[in-house]
Design an enzyme around this catalytic site. Structure first.
Site, PDB file in Angstrom:
ATOM      1  N   SER A   1       0.865  -1.187   0.000  1.00 41.73           N
ATOM      2  CA  SER A   1       0.000   0.000   0.000  1.00 41.73           C
ATOM      3  C   SER A   1       0.899   1.234   0.000  1.00 41.73           C
ATOM      4  O   SER A   1       2.074   1.143   0.396  1.00 41.73           O
ATOM      5  CB  SER A   1      -0.841   0.004   1.273  1.00 41.73           C
ATOM      6  OG  SER A   1      -1.403   1.283   1.496  1.00 41.73           O
TER       7      SER A   1
ATOM      8  N   TYR B   1      -2.802  -1.416  10.396  1.00 42.85           N
ATOM      9  CA  TYR B   1      -2.667  -1.494   8.931  1.00 42.85           C
ATOM     10  C   TYR B   1      -1.344  -0.860   8.495  1.00 42.85           C
ATOM     11  O   TYR B   1      -0.583  -1.426   7.716  1.00 42.85           O
ATOM     12  CB  TYR B   1      -3.849  -0.766   8.280  1.00 42.85           C
ATOM     13  CG  TYR B   1      -3.891  -0.880   6.772  1.00 42.85           C
ATOM     14  CD1 TYR B   1      -4.432  -2.012   6.152  1.00 42.85           C
ATOM     15  CD2 TYR B   1      -3.409   0.139   5.951  1.00 42.85           C
ATOM     16  CE1 TYR B   1      -4.484  -2.112   4.764  1.00 42.85           C
ATOM     17  CE2 TYR B   1      -3.454   0.051   4.567  1.00 42.85           C
ATOM     18  CZ  TYR B   1      -3.999  -1.081   3.976  1.00 42.85           C
ATOM     19  OH  TYR B   1      -4.052  -1.176   2.602  1.00 42.85           O
TER      20      TYR B   1
HETATM   21  P1  NAD Z   1     -10.995  -6.235  -0.737  1.00 43.39           P
HETATM   22  O1  NAD Z   1     -11.593  -6.110   0.609  1.00 43.39           O
HETATM   23  O2  NAD Z   1     -11.880  -6.345  -1.926  1.00 43.39           O
HETATM   24  O3  NAD Z   1      -9.977  -7.456  -0.797  1.00 43.39           O
HETATM   25  C1  NAD Z   1      -9.372  -8.057   0.295  1.00 43.39           C
HETATM   26  C2  NAD Z   1      -9.535  -9.553   0.126  1.00 43.39           C
HETATM   27  O4  NAD Z   1      -8.843 -10.216   1.173  1.00 43.39           O
HETATM   28  C3  NAD Z   1     -11.013  -9.972   0.219  1.00 43.39           C
HETATM   29  O5  NAD Z   1     -11.324 -10.818  -0.839  1.00 43.39           O
HETATM   30  C4  NAD Z   1     -11.084 -10.721   1.549  1.00 43.39           C
HETATM   31  O6  NAD Z   1     -12.033 -11.746   1.578  1.00 43.39           O
HETATM   32  C5  NAD Z   1      -9.666 -11.271   1.626  1.00 43.39           C
HETATM   33  N1  NAD Z   1      -9.297 -11.641   2.995  1.00 43.39           N
HETATM   34  C6  NAD Z   1      -9.460 -10.907   4.119  1.00 43.39           C
HETATM   35  N2  NAD Z   1      -9.027 -11.610   5.177  1.00 43.39           N
HETATM   36  C7  NAD Z   1      -8.571 -12.801   4.699  1.00 43.39           C
HETATM   37  C8  NAD Z   1      -8.013 -13.946   5.303  1.00 43.39           C
HETATM   38  N3  NAD Z   1      -7.836 -14.014   6.628  1.00 43.39           N
HETATM   39  N4  NAD Z   1      -7.668 -14.992   4.514  1.00 43.39           N
HETATM   40  C9  NAD Z   1      -7.857 -14.934   3.164  1.00 43.39           C
HETATM   41  N5  NAD Z   1      -8.402 -13.873   2.553  1.00 43.39           N
HETATM   42  C10 NAD Z   1      -8.756 -12.827   3.303  1.00 43.39           C
HETATM   43  O7  NAD Z   1     -10.029  -4.983  -0.900  1.00 43.39           O
HETATM   44  P2  NAD Z   1      -8.862  -4.693  -1.940  1.00 43.39           P
HETATM   45  O8  NAD Z   1      -8.783  -3.233  -2.037  1.00 43.39           O
HETATM   46  O9  NAD Z   1      -9.023  -5.499  -3.173  1.00 43.39           O
HETATM   47  O10 NAD Z   1      -7.577  -5.178  -1.120  1.00 43.39           O
HETATM   48  C11 NAD Z   1      -6.614  -6.065  -1.650  1.00 43.39           C
HETATM   49  C12 NAD Z   1      -5.241  -5.693  -1.111  1.00 43.39           C
HETATM   50  O11 NAD Z   1      -4.881  -4.405  -1.621  1.00 43.39           O
HETATM   51  C13 NAD Z   1      -5.173  -5.593   0.409  1.00 43.39           C
HETATM   52  O12 NAD Z   1      -3.971  -6.159   0.871  1.00 43.39           O
HETATM   53  C14 NAD Z   1      -5.181  -4.094   0.651  1.00 43.39           C
HETATM   54  O13 NAD Z   1      -4.527  -3.726   1.838  1.00 43.39           O
HETATM   55  C15 NAD Z   1      -4.417  -3.608  -0.567  1.00 43.39           C
HETATM   56  N6  NAD Z   1      -4.634  -2.192  -0.855  1.00 43.39           N
HETATM   57  C16 NAD Z   1      -5.843  -1.731  -1.281  1.00 43.39           C
HETATM   58  C17 NAD Z   1      -6.004  -0.380  -1.529  1.00 43.39           C
HETATM   59  C18 NAD Z   1      -7.303   0.213  -1.995  1.00 43.39           C
HETATM   60  O14 NAD Z   1      -7.408   1.453  -2.049  1.00 43.39           O
HETATM   61  N7  NAD Z   1      -8.305  -0.583  -2.358  1.00 43.39           N
HETATM   62  C19 NAD Z   1      -4.941   0.508  -1.349  1.00 43.39           C
HETATM   63  C20 NAD Z   1      -3.727  -0.007  -0.914  1.00 43.39           C
HETATM   64  C21 NAD Z   1      -3.585  -1.352  -0.675  1.00 43.39           C
END
Ligand code: NAD
Length: 269
Positions: free
Chosen positions: A152, A165
């Site tokens: 991130s 986080y």
């Molecule tokens: P999201 O909530 O759609 O995806 C997160 C996924 O992780 C979900 O499918 C959830 O079911 C899964 N998950 C959560 N806990 C889990 C566990 N214990 N075991 C297995 N799976 C699990 O959100 P996203 O934005 O697609 O996030 C994906 C990654 O991107 C994350 O690591 C997040 O920190 C990172 N990220 C996202 C953003 C953003 O703005 N969306 C920004 C920076 C980083």
């Protein structure tokens, strides 16, 4: 992209958002994909369907195979089971995408210990344990391989109200670098992709409200949030042979968010 067709990739948290887009993109590039989900089998089936549509179009078969695996990355036994199910099905694993992640919002002095532990267990310890098992597998099979950690912008930008986080993503940067250095000679590349604000379910609090979204986007030099597909494109590049000489790096895909947006306009003489 070069070198992806016929490879096998395991993507954690692939039933939604960025993980889903990565699974779809890698399938489109000809990878077999193992789609991990924690509790939403239906959503994982959506990922599978989208991936096969992109990879195969109308063809009944195109050589791309899929596997849906339930597993919680905060549980070591689930990770072991996930890895062995993937290797049983495909014979080997070439690419691991540590994507699963969660966040909670609370003033740092009010965070409960179990809440803190939970975020670290999913985002950081889970990523490490998956990487550890992947590396064991690659060493056993004497194969090269790729690990990509979905970090991130908060790997480097402090994030008040999200202490666990913030720490987890900061730690992920070091996880990427340490593993990259330790296993470079063994043909294992480890990199990170660090998304900026991206339209996915984790951000429902602002993506569902145009006013809040406008506020978020006002802090992004390029003036808009990113898409999951833009994150997946960077992952596909880093996983491919086009990135054969890149290891230990985190690629920020953030519309300029890490360029200190406040300095976009001159505010001192
Ligand atoms: P999201 O909530 O759609 O995806 C997160 C996924 O992780 C979900 O499918 C959830 O079911 C899964 N998950 C959560 N806990 C889990 C566990 N214990 N075991 C297995 N799976 C699990 O959100 P996203 O934005 O697609 O996030 C994906 C990654 O991107 C994350 O690591 C997040 O920190 C990172 N990220 C996202 C953003 C953003 O703005 N969306 C920004 C920076 C980083």
């Amino acid at each position: 992209m070069k070198g992806l067709a016929g490879k096998t990739a395991l993507i954690t948290g692939a039933s939604s958002g960025i993980g889903q887009a990565i699974a779809v993109r890698l399938a489109q590039e000809g990878c077999n994909i193992a789609i991990n989900h924690r509790k939403s089998a239906e959503d994982a089936e959506d990922t599978e369907e989208l991936a096969l549509q992109k990879a195969c179009g109308q063809a009944a078969e195109c050589g791309v195979e899929t596997l849906i695996i339930q597993g919680d990355v905060s549980k070591e036994e689930d990770i072991l089971q996930m890895m062995s199910a993937t290797v049983d099905k495909f014979g080997s694993l070439d690419i691991l995408i540590n994507n699963a992640g969660i966040q909670t919002e609370r003033a740092s002095h009010e965070v409960q210990t179990d809440e803190f532990d939970r975020v670290i267990a999913v985002n950081l310890r889970g990523a490490y344990l998956c990487a550890r098992e992947m590396i064991k597998h690659l060493l056993e099979q004497q194969r090269s391989g790729v690990i990509i950690n979905i970090s991130s912008v908060h790997e480097i930008i402090p994030r008040p109200m999200y202490i666990s986080y913030s720490i987890s993503k900061g730690g992920m940067g070091n996880l990427t670098k340490t593993l990259a250095l330790e296993y470079a000679k063994r043909g294992i590349r480890v990199n990170g992709v660090a998304p900026g604000a991206t339209i996915t379910p984790i951000n429902e609090s602002w993506t569902d409200d145009p006013n809040k979204q406008a506020i978020v986007e006002s802090h992004i030099p390029m003036g808009r949030a990113g898409t999951s597909e833009e994150m997946a494109a960077a992952v596909a590049f880093l996983a491919s042979d086009e990135a054969a000489y890149i290891t230990g790096q985190t690629l920020f895909i953030d519309g300029g968010l890490t360029l200190y947006a406040d300095f976009q306009e001159t505010w001192s003489a």
